[in-house]
Scaffold this active site. Structure first.
Site, PDB file in Angstrom:
ATOM      1  N   LYS A 188       0.813  -1.088   0.139  1.00  0.00           N
ATOM      2  CA  LYS A 188       0.140   0.079   0.204  1.00  0.00           C
ATOM      3  C   LYS A 188       0.931   1.308  -0.021  1.00  0.00           C
ATOM      4  CE  LYS A 188      -4.121   1.500   2.308  1.00  0.00           C
ATOM      5  NZ  LYS A 188      -4.937   1.674   1.141  1.00  0.00           N
TER       6      LYS A 188
HETATM    7  C1  PPE Z   1      -6.182  -0.209  -4.298  1.00  0.00           C
HETATM    8  C2  PPE Z   1      -6.879  -0.737  -3.031  1.00  0.00           C
HETATM    9  N1  PPE Z   1      -7.577  -1.840  -3.089  1.00  0.00           N
HETATM   10  C3  PPE Z   1      -8.141  -2.500  -2.008  1.00  0.00           C
HETATM   11  C4  PPE Z   1      -8.496  -1.732  -0.891  1.00  0.00           C
HETATM   12  C5  PPE Z   1      -9.256  -2.371   0.196  1.00  0.00           C
HETATM   13  O1  PPE Z   1      -8.301  -2.551   1.240  1.00  0.00           O
HETATM   14  P1  PPE Z   1      -8.674  -2.810   2.599  1.00  0.00           P
HETATM   15  O2  PPE Z   1      -8.987  -1.452   3.244  1.00  0.00           O
HETATM   16  O3  PPE Z   1      -7.652  -3.564   3.203  1.00  0.00           O
HETATM   17  O4  PPE Z   1     -10.114  -3.925   2.785  1.00  0.00           O
HETATM   18  C6  PPE Z   1      -7.729  -0.566  -0.720  1.00  0.00           C
HETATM   19  C7  PPE Z   1      -8.098   0.414   0.518  1.00  0.00           C
HETATM   20  N2  PPE Z   1      -8.428   1.751   0.342  1.00  0.00           N
HETATM   21  C8  PPE Z   1      -7.946   2.646   1.383  1.00  0.00           C
HETATM   22  C9  PPE Z   1      -7.918   3.962   0.925  1.00  0.00           C
HETATM   23  C10 PPE Z   1      -8.639   4.920   0.859  1.00  0.00           C
HETATM   24  C11 PPE Z   1      -8.446   6.384   0.554  1.00  0.00           C
HETATM   25  O5  PPE Z   1      -9.229   7.209  -0.148  1.00  0.00           O
HETATM   26  O6  PPE Z   1      -7.397   6.735   0.911  1.00  0.00           O
HETATM   27  C12 PPE Z   1      -9.106   2.446   2.469  1.00  0.00           C
HETATM   28  O7  PPE Z   1     -10.074   1.858   2.133  1.00  0.00           O
HETATM   29  O8  PPE Z   1      -8.856   3.121   3.547  1.00  0.00           O
HETATM   30  C13 PPE Z   1      -7.051   0.275  -1.669  1.00  0.00           C
HETATM   31  O9  PPE Z   1      -6.488   1.322  -1.610  1.00  0.00           O
END
Ligand code: PPE
Length: 304
Positions: free
Chosen positions: A158
């Site tokens: 991330k």
């Molecule tokens: C590219 C991506 N794919 C999948 C996810 C889902 O991952 P999880 O949160 O572990 O279920 C997230 C989280 N996106 C974060 C960023 C939001 C933002 O605007 O900054 C979030 O959901 O916190 C991503 O950034």
């Protein structure tokens, strides 16, 4: 965001929110080499609890490892600081943002002699895709931007710089009148949303892309477990955009997005054109878990 009251943790010290600044020659500001997390704390009957804190911290350290960044604090410290960030900012529910970044010790792509800095902030963040979205579903479009190639950026990290791709895709979707983007991978298969993982429901089964080009979502993994509890089969496979079009239901998952139904993709109505029954069931189970109503998943909660 810089005019709030409260405190932010920077490199071991709590500083006033408005004074939490870095130099304009901060390396990550120029080159995007940094890692971060998005974690939510929810109000429960037993007080405020952070959802799957350890899993998020573990992923933060995995992300740093992938980028060969050495975080100068241990996991226990990062966990404790996040609990304190919620408490010190007097938040009943919160979105937490830990981030590790390179400082202003040097410039250039060589990036040697740089110091890894760490910050943790917490703030109130409502429904990521709108109050309506959670109940009625959202409209998305296939992005003209493809997901980062697995050998151009590190998709399992991330990482800050990965999100230029997400921002471009989301901005394009919004400018075309949609709520979110669905990104394909470089071979044209569905990867994920700009900030979410994606699930389909077809003939009573859950289908989701394998993780090749997608972030290993913690909410995605939570849905896997909740699906198992209600005897729903989950199939990880390559998905084409027209498989999304003919799905009975579809939804996004993410810490910020939570479980958001998708009611339309590329102007094709999905299923009943709203939140499908399986989506609703999993969404309810998810909110029961994050809000402390699920005794079975109390281990996912870290009380502040
Ligand atoms: C590219 C991506 N794919 C999948 C996810 C889902 O991952 P999880 O949160 O572990 O279920 C997230 C989280 N996106 C974060 C960023 C939001 C933002 O605007 O900054 C979030 O959901 O916190 C991503 O950034």
């Amino acid at each position: 965001m810089d005019d709030k009251d409260g405190v932010i943790w920077m490199d071991g010290e709590w500083v006033d929110w408005r004074d939490a600044k870095v130099h304009v020659l901060t390396h990550t500001l120029h080159y995007g080499m940094g890692v971060f997390e998005g974690t939510r704390a929810y109000e429960t009957n037993e007080g405020t609890a952070i959802f799957r804190l350890q899993d998020h911290t573990d992923r933060l350290f995995r992300s740093a490892h992938i980028l060969n960044m050495q975080i100068p604090f241990d996991k226990a410290t990062l966990n404790q600081v996040q609990r304190e960030a919620v408490a010190k900012n007097k938040l009943k529910s919160a979105y937490l943002r830990p981030m590790c970044f390179y400082g202003s010790e040097g410039m250039g792509i060589r990036a040697d002699s740089l110091k890894v800095h760490v910050m943790v902030a917490a703030w109130e963040w409502g429904k990521y895709l709108g109050e309506d979205g959670i109940e009625k579903g959202i409209r998305i479009r296939t992005s003209s931007y493809i997901r980062n190639h697995v050998n151009s950026v590190m998709c399992k990290a991330k990482a800050n710089g990965n999100y230029m791709n997400s921002i471009l895709a989301l901005q394009e979707a919004i400018s075309c009148g949609y709520d979110e983007a669905m990104l394909l991978d470089h071979e044209g298969y569905v990867a994920e949303g700009s900030g979410e993982n994606i699930f389909l429901v077809r003939n009573g089964k859950l289908i989701t892309p394998d993780l090749t080009s997608a972030l290993e979502g913690i909410t995605r993994e939570t849905i896997f477990q909740l699906a198992e509890e209600c005897n729903l089969e989950v199939v990880e496979k390559r998905i084409t955009r027209d498989e999304v079009y003919v799905a009975d239901e579809a939804f996004f998952t993410g810490t910020a997005a939570e479980v958001t139904p998708i009611r339309e993709v590329d102007d094709r109505t999905i299923g009943n054109g709203g939140r499908g029954p399986i989506t609703e069931r999993l969404q309810t189970m998810y909110f029961d878990a994050v809000q402390g109503r699920s005794a079975q998943h109390s281990d996912w909660l870290t009380y502040v």
